[in-house]
Design a protein around this motif. Sequence first.
Motif, PDB file in Angstrom:
ATOM      1  N   THR A   8       0.826  -1.206   0.000  1.00  0.00           N
ATOM      2  CA  THR A   8       0.000   0.000   0.000  1.00  0.00           C
ATOM      3  C   THR A   8       0.856   1.250   0.000  1.00  0.00           C
ATOM      4  OG1 THR A   8      -0.098  -0.061   2.423  1.00  0.00           O
ATOM      5  CG2 THR A   8      -1.866  -1.179   1.222  1.00  0.00           C
ATOM      6  N   THR A   9       2.155   1.090   0.156  1.00  0.00           N
ATOM      7  CA  THR A   9       3.044   2.246   0.232  1.00  0.00           C
ATOM      8  C   THR A   9       3.610   2.635  -1.130  1.00  0.00           C
ATOM      9  OG1 THR A   9       4.851   0.748   0.756  1.00  0.00           O
ATOM     10  CG2 THR A   9       3.711   1.769   2.619  1.00  0.00           C
ATOM     11  N   GLY A  10       3.430   1.790  -2.121  1.00  0.00           N
ATOM     12  CA  GLY A  10       3.935   2.097  -3.455  1.00  0.00           C
ATOM     13  C   GLY A  10       5.376   1.708  -3.684  1.00  0.00           C
ATOM     14  N   PHE A  11       6.041   1.093  -2.687  1.00  0.00           N
ATOM     15  CA  PHE A  11       7.433   0.683  -2.870  1.00  0.00           C
ATOM     16  C   PHE A  11       7.488  -0.548  -3.773  1.00  0.00           C
ATOM     17  CE2 PHE A  11       7.886   2.671   1.453  1.00  0.00           C
ATOM     18  CZ  PHE A  11       8.644   3.745   1.027  1.00  0.00           C
ATOM     19  N   THR A  12       8.254  -0.449  -4.845  1.00  0.00           N
ATOM     20  CA  THR A  12       8.435  -1.589  -5.734  1.00  0.00           C
ATOM     21  C   THR A  12       9.881  -2.070  -5.774  1.00  0.00           C
ATOM     22  OG1 THR A  12       8.723  -0.080  -7.617  1.00  0.00           O
ATOM     23  CG2 THR A  12       6.498  -0.937  -7.202  1.00  0.00           C
ATOM     24  N   ARG A  13      10.818  -1.250  -5.295  1.00  0.00           N
ATOM     25  CA  ARG A  13      12.225  -1.659  -5.202  1.00  0.00           C
ATOM     26  C   ARG A  13      12.852  -0.988  -3.991  1.00  0.00           C
ATOM     27  NH1 ARG A  13      15.971  -0.979 -10.383  1.00  0.00           N
ATOM     28  NH2 ARG A  13      14.548  -2.637 -11.089  1.00  0.00           N
ATOM     29  N   ILE A  14      13.383  -1.786  -3.080  1.00  0.00           N
ATOM     30  CA  ILE A  14      13.941  -1.226  -1.853  1.00  0.00           C
ATOM     31  C   ILE A  14      15.327  -1.811  -1.572  1.00  0.00           C
ATOM     32  CG2 ILE A  14      11.617  -0.977  -0.878  1.00  0.00           C
ATOM     33  CD1 ILE A  14      12.556  -3.261   1.125  1.00  0.00           C
ATOM     34  N   MET A  15      16.065  -1.095  -0.748  1.00  0.00           N
ATOM     35  CA  MET A  15      17.321  -1.572  -0.189  1.00  0.00           C
ATOM     36  C   MET A  15      17.085  -1.918   1.279  1.00  0.00           C
ATOM     37  SD  MET A  15      20.582  -2.241   0.040  1.00  0.00           S
ATOM     38  CE  MET A  15      21.295  -1.694  -1.518  1.00  0.00           C
ATOM     39  N   GLU A  71      10.924  -5.694  -5.380  1.00  0.00           N
ATOM     40  CA  GLU A  71      12.287  -6.063  -5.765  1.00  0.00           C
ATOM     41  C   GLU A  71      13.224  -5.663  -4.626  1.00  0.00           C
ATOM     42  OE1 GLU A  71      12.831  -4.012  -9.447  1.00  0.00           O
ATOM     43  OE2 GLU A  71      11.302  -5.190 -10.486  1.00  0.00           O
ATOM     44  N   VAL A  72      14.055  -6.604  -4.184  1.00  0.00           N
ATOM     45  CA  VAL A  72      14.823  -6.408  -2.950  1.00  0.00           C
ATOM     46  C   VAL A  72      16.324  -6.446  -3.212  1.00  0.00           C
ATOM     47  CG1 VAL A  72      15.218  -7.215  -0.597  1.00  0.00           C
ATOM     48  CG2 VAL A  72      12.962  -7.537  -1.656  1.00  0.00           C
ATOM     49  N   CYS A  73      17.005  -5.384  -2.757  1.00  0.00           N
ATOM     50  CA  CYS A  73      18.463  -5.361  -2.633  1.00  0.00           C
ATOM     51  C   CYS A  73      18.791  -5.482  -1.147  1.00  0.00           C
ATOM     52  CB  CYS A  73      19.056  -4.049  -3.123  1.00  0.00           C
ATOM     53  SG  CYS A  73      18.562  -3.516  -4.759  1.00  0.00           S
ATOM     54  N   MET A  74      19.943  -6.031  -0.842  1.00  0.00           N
ATOM     55  CA  MET A  74      20.369  -6.119   0.556  1.00  0.00           C
ATOM     56  C   MET A  74      21.846  -5.750   0.686  1.00  0.00           C
ATOM     57  SD  MET A  74      18.589  -9.654   1.951  1.00  0.00           S
ATOM     58  CE  MET A  74      19.032  -9.300   3.665  1.00  0.00           C
ATOM     59  N   VAL A  75      22.169  -5.142   1.819  1.00  0.00           N
ATOM     60  CA  VAL A  75      23.556  -4.990   2.256  1.00  0.00           C
ATOM     61  C   VAL A  75      23.588  -5.418   3.715  1.00  0.00           C
ATOM     62  CG1 VAL A  75      25.392  -3.363   2.850  1.00  0.00           C
ATOM     63  CG2 VAL A  75      24.248  -3.190   0.637  1.00  0.00           C
ATOM     64  N   ILE A  76      24.529  -6.311   4.044  1.00  0.00           N
ATOM     65  CA  ILE A  76      24.663  -6.825   5.403  1.00  0.00           C
ATOM     66  C   ILE A  76      26.050  -6.452   5.913  1.00  0.00           C
ATOM     67  CG2 ILE A  76      24.540  -8.867   6.880  1.00  0.00           C
ATOM     68  CD1 ILE A  76      22.999 -10.246   4.579  1.00  0.00           C
ATOM     69  N   GLY A  77      26.112  -5.912   7.108  1.00  0.00           N
ATOM     70  CA  GLY A  77      27.396  -5.571   7.713  1.00  0.00           C
ATOM     71  C   GLY A  77      28.189  -6.815   8.069  1.00  0.00           C
ATOM     72  N   GLY A  78      29.373  -6.620   8.629  1.00  0.00           N
ATOM     73  CA  GLY A  78      30.227  -7.751   8.982  1.00  0.00           C
ATOM     74  C   GLY A  78      30.654  -7.758  10.431  1.00  0.00           C
ATOM     75  N   GLU A  81      15.164  -6.917 -12.093  1.00  0.00           N
ATOM     76  CA  GLU A  81      14.029  -6.968 -13.009  1.00  0.00           C
ATOM     77  C   GLU A  81      13.516  -8.397 -13.174  1.00  0.00           C
ATOM     78  OE1 GLU A  81      15.309  -3.094 -15.738  1.00  0.00           O
ATOM     79  OE2 GLU A  81      15.720  -5.130 -16.458  1.00  0.00           O
ATOM     80  N   LYS A  82      14.409  -9.374 -13.004  1.00  0.00           N
ATOM     81  CA  LYS A  82      14.027 -10.787 -13.085  1.00  0.00           C
ATOM     82  C   LYS A  82      13.584 -11.338 -11.725  1.00  0.00           C
ATOM     83  CE  LYS A  82      16.885 -12.037 -17.076  1.00  0.00           C
ATOM     84  NZ  LYS A  82      17.977 -12.901 -17.577  1.00  0.00           N
ATOM     85  N   LYS A  83      13.375 -10.420 -10.774  1.00  0.00           N
ATOM     86  CA  LYS A  83      12.854 -10.765  -9.439  1.00  0.00           C
ATOM     87  C   LYS A  83      13.831 -11.601  -8.613  1.00  0.00           C
ATOM     88  CE  LYS A  83       9.318  -8.537 -10.789  1.00  0.00           C
ATOM     89  NZ  LYS A  83       9.235  -7.102 -10.434  1.00  0.00           N
ATOM     90  N   ARG A  84      15.124 -11.398  -8.858  1.00  0.00           N
ATOM     91  CA  ARG A  84      16.135 -12.021  -8.015  1.00  0.00           C
ATOM     92  C   ARG A  84      16.519 -11.058  -6.900  1.00  0.00           C
ATOM     93  NH1 ARG A  84      19.354 -13.492 -13.508  1.00  0.00           N
ATOM     94  NH2 ARG A  84      18.158 -15.361 -14.074  1.00  0.00           N
ATOM     95  N   VAL A  85      16.720 -11.560  -5.712  1.00  0.00           N
ATOM     96  CA  VAL A  85      17.227 -10.734  -4.620  1.00  0.00           C
ATOM     97  C   VAL A  85      18.728 -10.539  -4.832  1.00  0.00           C
ATOM     98  CG1 VAL A  85      17.661 -10.622  -2.136  1.00  0.00           C
ATOM     99  CG2 VAL A  85      15.462 -11.482  -2.987  1.00  0.00           C
ATOM    100  N   CYS A  86      19.175  -9.301  -4.765  1.00  0.00           N
ATOM    101  CA  CYS A  86      20.597  -8.980  -4.940  1.00  0.00           C
ATOM    102  C   CYS A  86      21.196  -8.586  -3.593  1.00  0.00           C
ATOM    103  CB  CYS A  86      20.790  -7.843  -5.935  1.00  0.00           C
ATOM    104  SG  CYS A  86      20.434  -8.303  -7.642  1.00  0.00           S
ATOM    105  N   MET A 113      20.895   1.551  -7.965  1.00  0.00           N
ATOM    106  CA  MET A 113      19.802   0.648  -8.370  1.00  0.00           C
ATOM    107  C   MET A 113      18.465   1.380  -8.491  1.00  0.00           C
ATOM    108  SD  MET A 113      21.194  -2.315  -8.802  1.00  0.00           S
ATOM    109  CE  MET A 113      22.690  -1.456  -9.324  1.00  0.00           C
ATOM    110  N   LYS A 114      18.465   2.665  -8.165  1.00  0.00           N
ATOM    111  CA  LYS A 114      17.237   3.472  -8.199  1.00  0.00           C
ATOM    112  C   LYS A 114      16.165   2.911  -7.264  1.00  0.00           C
ATOM    113  CE  LYS A 114      18.110   5.173 -12.901  1.00  0.00           C
ATOM    114  NZ  LYS A 114      18.790   6.358 -12.388  1.00  0.00           N
ATOM    115  N   CYS A 115      16.608   2.531  -6.069  1.00  0.00           N
ATOM    116  CA  CYS A 115      15.659   2.091  -5.043  1.00  0.00           C
ATOM    117  C   CYS A 115      14.833   3.279  -4.573  1.00  0.00           C
ATOM    118  CB  CYS A 115      16.400   1.482  -3.853  1.00  0.00           C
ATOM    119  SG  CYS A 115      17.245  -0.067  -4.230  1.00  0.00           S
ATOM    120  N   GLN A 116      13.635   3.005  -4.087  1.00  0.00           N
ATOM    121  CA  GLN A 116      12.756   4.084  -3.624  1.00  0.00           C
ATOM    122  C   GLN A 116      12.969   4.417  -2.156  1.00  0.00           C
ATOM    123  OE1 GLN A 116       9.748   1.596  -4.955  1.00  0.00           O
ATOM    124  NE2 GLN A 116       9.132   2.833  -6.692  1.00  0.00           N
ATOM    125  N   ALA A 117      13.660   3.549  -1.435  1.00  0.00           N
ATOM    126  CA  ALA A 117      13.934   3.816  -0.020  1.00  0.00           C
ATOM    127  C   ALA A 117      14.965   2.827   0.489  1.00  0.00           C
ATOM    128  CB  ALA A 117      12.655   3.713   0.814  1.00  0.00           C
TER     129      ALA A 117
END
Length: 243
Positions: free
Chosen positions: A8-15, A52-59, A129-134, A158-162
């Motif tokens: 409902t928030t309109g997010f289609t690609r996030i980090m 569509e989901v991007c991720m960054v994980i710390g170490g 775009e192929k719905k893979r998590v990066c 990646m032009k994420c929205q948030a």
Amino acid sequence: MPDGAATTTGFTRIMLKISGEALMGDQGFGLNPPTVERIAKQVKTIHDLGVEVCMVIGGGNIFRGLQGSAQGMERTTADYMGMLATVMNALAMQSALEALKINTRVISAIPMDQVCEPYIRRRAVRHLEKKRVCIFAAGTGNPFFTTDTAATLRASEMKCQAIFKGTQVDGIYDSDPKTNPDAKRYDRVTYDEVLAKNLKVMDASAIALARDNALPIIVFSLSAPGGLAGIVQGEGKYTMVTQ
């Protein structure tokens, strides 16, 4: 967004940015497989909504470059060791996501072709775009930059929205709510306020980069009921950092 998506928030690609410490559960160090699986399930819920989901994980659960430097290790070497720790965490998350039947790519800023892909922006966009998590690993590939800055950089590319920053608390406070019961919580705060008040959200470089690219930062609790899916669907408690 595909048919049936229920955001409902309109997010289609996030980090999604999480700390390495988020993966260690109650152990105090290292990786806790049930905790990794729990976070992977949260990612799956929003992936199933069509996000569509991007991720960054710390170490920091394995090695933190700044602490190594403080103990006498040369800073550049310590930072590279920290980057390698993020690759280990990314591979663990990839394994958990693929066990849930989510196609995932680990993309490293430091080439190591036998275990993950090198970072190529156009290829990463195509994966999304192929719905893979990066999962972007090894920070920016440069010492002296945190994974917060890496997450903001990759989100911009990646032009994420948030940027969704998962933490142990349900937003941003003016002091640690775990030690100060009178800590003030913010529902919304500006980038400049975060910098001026030195609120512990992300490091200053990450905040400035997000501000320059008008990239909202949403700070929420990974353990809250509804979790990430609730935030994407407009529910739950969080703090938003905007202009």
